[in-house]
Design an enzyme around this catalytic site. Structure first.
Site, PDB file in Angstrom:
ATOM      1  CE  LYS A 126      -4.398   1.114   0.129  1.00 43.53           C
ATOM      2  NZ  LYS A 126      -5.565   0.407  -0.414  1.00 43.53           N
ATOM      3  CG  ASP A 166      -7.268   3.427  -1.082  1.00 44.50           C
ATOM      4  OD1 ASP A 166      -7.843   2.342  -0.985  1.00 44.50           O
ATOM      5  OD2 ASP A 166      -7.291   4.269  -0.157  1.00 44.50           O
TER       6      ASP A 166
HETATM    7  P1  NDP Z   1     -12.772   7.925  -3.072  1.00 44.42           P
HETATM    8  O1  NDP Z   1     -11.689   8.906  -2.804  1.00 44.42           O
HETATM    9  O2  NDP Z   1     -13.247   7.729  -4.452  1.00 44.42           O
HETATM   10  O3  NDP Z   1     -14.041   8.239  -2.145  1.00 44.42           O
HETATM   11  C1  NDP Z   1     -13.932   8.323  -0.758  1.00 44.42           C
HETATM   12  C2  NDP Z   1     -15.261   8.782  -0.214  1.00 44.42           C
HETATM   13  O4  NDP Z   1     -15.225   8.713   1.210  1.00 44.42           O
HETATM   14  C3  NDP Z   1     -15.565  10.237  -0.557  1.00 44.42           C
HETATM   15  O5  NDP Z   1     -16.936  10.399  -0.726  1.00 44.42           O
HETATM   16  C4  NDP Z   1     -15.056  10.960   0.690  1.00 44.42           C
HETATM   17  O6  NDP Z   1     -15.637  12.232   0.911  1.00 44.42           O
HETATM   18  C5  NDP Z   1     -15.502   9.995   1.762  1.00 44.42           C
HETATM   19  N1  NDP Z   1     -14.748  10.216   2.998  1.00 44.42           N
HETATM   20  C6  NDP Z   1     -13.415  10.290   3.150  1.00 44.42           C
HETATM   21  N2  NDP Z   1     -13.091  10.516   4.441  1.00 44.42           N
HETATM   22  C7  NDP Z   1     -14.257  10.597   5.100  1.00 44.42           C
HETATM   23  C8  NDP Z   1     -14.599  10.803   6.454  1.00 44.42           C
HETATM   24  N3  NDP Z   1     -13.653  10.993   7.381  1.00 44.42           N
HETATM   25  N4  NDP Z   1     -15.912  10.815   6.785  1.00 44.42           N
HETATM   26  C9  NDP Z   1     -16.878  10.629   5.851  1.00 44.42           C
HETATM   27  N5  NDP Z   1     -16.609  10.424   4.551  1.00 44.42           N
HETATM   28  C10 NDP Z   1     -15.326  10.394   4.180  1.00 44.42           C
HETATM   29  O7  NDP Z   1     -12.226   6.544  -2.460  1.00 44.42           O
HETATM   30  P2  NDP Z   1     -12.699   5.057  -2.768  1.00 44.42           P
HETATM   31  O8  NDP Z   1     -14.155   5.016  -3.011  1.00 44.42           O
HETATM   32  O9  NDP Z   1     -11.776   4.493  -3.764  1.00 44.42           O
HETATM   33  O10 NDP Z   1     -12.356   4.343  -1.377  1.00 44.42           O
HETATM   34  C11 NDP Z   1     -13.282   4.298  -0.297  1.00 44.42           C
HETATM   35  C12 NDP Z   1     -12.865   3.207   0.665  1.00 44.42           C
HETATM   36  O11 NDP Z   1     -12.815   1.951  -0.022  1.00 44.42           O
HETATM   37  C13 NDP Z   1     -11.489   3.371   1.305  1.00 44.42           C
HETATM   38  O12 NDP Z   1     -11.507   2.814   2.608  1.00 44.42           O
HETATM   39  C14 NDP Z   1     -10.606   2.502   0.416  1.00 44.42           C
HETATM   40  O13 NDP Z   1      -9.437   2.072   1.088  1.00 44.42           O
HETATM   41  C15 NDP Z   1     -11.540   1.346   0.152  1.00 44.42           C
HETATM   42  N6  NDP Z   1     -11.221   0.547  -1.012  1.00 44.42           N
HETATM   43  C16 NDP Z   1     -11.111   1.110  -2.249  1.00 44.42           C
HETATM   44  C17 NDP Z   1     -10.822   0.325  -3.335  1.00 44.42           C
HETATM   45  C18 NDP Z   1     -10.817   0.853  -4.722  1.00 44.42           C
HETATM   46  O14 NDP Z   1     -10.716   0.039  -5.662  1.00 44.42           O
HETATM   47  N7  NDP Z   1     -10.950   2.145  -4.951  1.00 44.42           N
HETATM   48  C19 NDP Z   1     -10.503  -1.117  -3.189  1.00 44.42           C
HETATM   49  C20 NDP Z   1     -10.739  -1.628  -1.850  1.00 44.42           C
HETATM   50  C21 NDP Z   1     -11.047  -0.800  -0.815  1.00 44.42           C
HETATM   51  P3  NDP Z   1     -14.807  13.590   0.599  1.00 44.42           P
HETATM   52  O15 NDP Z   1     -14.916  13.756  -0.877  1.00 44.42           O
HETATM   53  O16 NDP Z   1     -15.493  14.627   1.395  1.00 44.42           O
HETATM   54  O17 NDP Z   1     -13.385  13.342   1.060  1.00 44.42           O
END
Ligand code: NDP
Length: 447
Positions: A126, A166
């Site tokens: 990571k 991510d």
């Molecule tokens: P994105 O950056 O596309 O989206 C993240 C989302 O989470 C945004 O809507 C963001 O809001 C919100 N967010 C971030 N921090 C907070 C917080 N403290 N409280 C509330 N909302 C929050 O990321 P992903 O969708 O790619 O990833 C989301 C999760 O999934 C992570 O945990 C990641 O590790 C996991 N994941 C992702 C994978 C992937 O293929 N992308 C694979 C496996 C797991 P804002 O815009 O306001 O920051």
């Protein structure tokens, strides 16, 4: 047994006392694995878990770049190469101001087990940076990505380490980083996954984490002769994982009523249908706006500032935002409102107390390392396609993703089914992942 686990955690604590997220992830694994090792003599005496919690390599580097006003900004870059026993390091890059060593080590550690669960030859890693992409211009993003890759390129390669996206790293960032790698190395190789469709990307990779989380929920419901059809679902986040979880759940006949971001959540009691989701995708991926703007377009919906969606009644919850976003109080509220399925799209979104509450009520609860493994699995499929220089169709990749999620579910049952018939997906996922990595480490000696 409790003493054994405590002694082990004390040892880990000595080196990682300032890494709370990492310790949290290790403790969850230790609670499942230490009793298992004790029951399997061939694993005992090899200090396997102690070797697994120590990264094979940690790279920390300076990322200087120039912003649009001409000022020089310095961020910190990281790559944790955690475990390569079963394949090249694989795991995403996260760009978020909260990024630090603890968060990336927890994510890399989880990734080792998750990747093993997919049955693909993928080690765990990571990386990322404390860079905040929010509010930056495209040019600033490009300059940052180029500087980041200006160091990272030394440490990655198609047979060494293959990062992906991510939080904060989507198609745009992958494109800029890939371009820089290609320039520096003068070669076109699959060193990143999540690439664009015309330059080595795989169909379904953008959708795969969200889709996989939904497929896993469907498999869990299947153990009770039930389906997602007609279920009300709360989803947190509105990024990559949340969007495609919403899309697939809706396609399977469920009604998704919430999405969120770090400023609050929206509740749409009529459901976020295809047209509304297209609005969210445009808003978040192109205009880079806030989820609160949803209620301007759809005034029947409500926005709750600074809150999480877990007070909204639902049968299924899918936390798809970030770690520790669902605490004990939220878990109890979900349970008292009738929620009986939790499929995690994010990594470690439920706190240990929340997980305890779910399991005490014997609901269908899947930890992210099982339910969100569809993302890395499809990244593995992208690597395979790059290696043999072909491109599978959308349908082919989707079928392979479904099969992999189904196999992960079966592995969780194999190792997690309790005497009373309850499936402990935490125990199941941890042991199934451990066995694969441990066997490879034993075969390869003390290295
Ligand atoms: P994105 O950056 O596309 O989206 C993240 C989302 O989470 C945004 O809507 C963001 O809001 C919100 N967010 C971030 N921090 C907070 C917080 N403290 N409280 C509330 N909302 C929050 O990321 P992903 O969708 O790619 O990833 C989301 C999760 O999934 C992570 O945990 C990641 O590790 C996991 N994941 C992702 C994978 C992937 O293929 N992308 C694979 C496996 C797991 P804002 O815009 O306001 O920051």
């Amino acid at each position: 047994m409790e003493l054994k686990i405590k002694n082990f955690m004390d040892l880990v604590n000595v080196r990682s006392q300032h890494e709370p997220e990492f310790l949290q992830a290790v403790e969850e694994v230790a609670e499942a694995i230490i009793p298992y090792i004790a029951s399997q003599p061939h694993y005992s005496g090899n200090n396997l878990l102690l070797r697994m919690v120590e990264p094979e390599r940690v790279i920390i580097f300076r990322v200087p770049w120039v912003d649009d006003t001409g000022e020089i900004v310095v961020n910190r870059g990281f790559r944790i190469e955690m475990n390569s026993a079963i394949g090249p390091y694989k795991g995403g890059l996260r760009f978020h101001p909260s990024v630090n060593l603890s968060i990336l080590k927890f994510l890399a550690f989880e990734q080792v087990f998750k990747n093993a669960l997919t049955n693909l030859p993928l080690g765990g890693g990571k990386g990322g940076s404390d860079f905040d992409p929010k509010g930056k211009s495209d040019d600033e993003i490009m300059r940052f990505c180029q500087s980041f890759m200006g160091e990272l390129f030394r440490h990655i390669g198609p047979n060494t380490d293959v990062p992906a996206g991510d939080m904060g790293v989507g198609a745009r960032e992958i494109g800029y980083m890939f371009g820089m790698y290609k320039k520096l190395r003068n070669e076109f190789t699959g060193i990143l996954t999540g690439k664009g469709m015309s330059w080595g990307g795989s169909y379904i990779r953008p959708e795969s984490t969200g889709y996989g989380t939904v497929y896993f929920a469907q498999s869990m419901l299947g153990t009770r002769g039930d389906t997602l059809e007609g279920k009300t679902i709360t989803i947190s986040g509105s990024g990559n994982v949340a969007q495609y979880a919403c899309e697939k759940a809706t396609e399977l006949g469920a009604k998704v009523v919430t999405l969120s971001d770090s400023s609050g959540y929206i509740y749409d009691k009529d459901g976020i249908d295809e047209e509304k989701l297209a609005f969210v995708m445009e808003l978040k991926n192109v205009k880079r706006g806030r989820i609160s703007e949803y209620v301007t377009a759809y005034p029947k919906a409500q926005f709750f500032e600074g809150q999480t969606p877990w007070s909204v009644p639902c049968e299924v919850a899918m936390p798809c935002a970030t770690q520790n976003e669902l605490n004990e109080e939220a878990a109890k509220t979900l349970l008292s409102n009738g929620c009986f399925v939790v499929s995690e799209g994010a990594n470690m979104p439920s706190t240990p107390k929340a997980v305890e509450a779910f399991q005490a009520k014997r609901i269908l609860y899947a930890p992210g390392k099982a339910s969100n493994a569809g993302g890395v699995a499809t990244s593995g499929l992208e690597m395979s396609q790059n290696s043999i220089r072909i491109k599978w169709t959308r349908e082919e990749v989707n079928e392979k993703l479904k099969t992999i999620m189904n196999e992960i579910h079966e592995s969780c049952i194999q190792y997690g089914k309790q005497e009373d018939g309850y499936i402990d997906y935490v125990v199941g996922a941890n042991i199934a992942g451990f066995v694969k990595v441990a066997d490879a480490m034993l075969a390869q000696g003390v290295v």
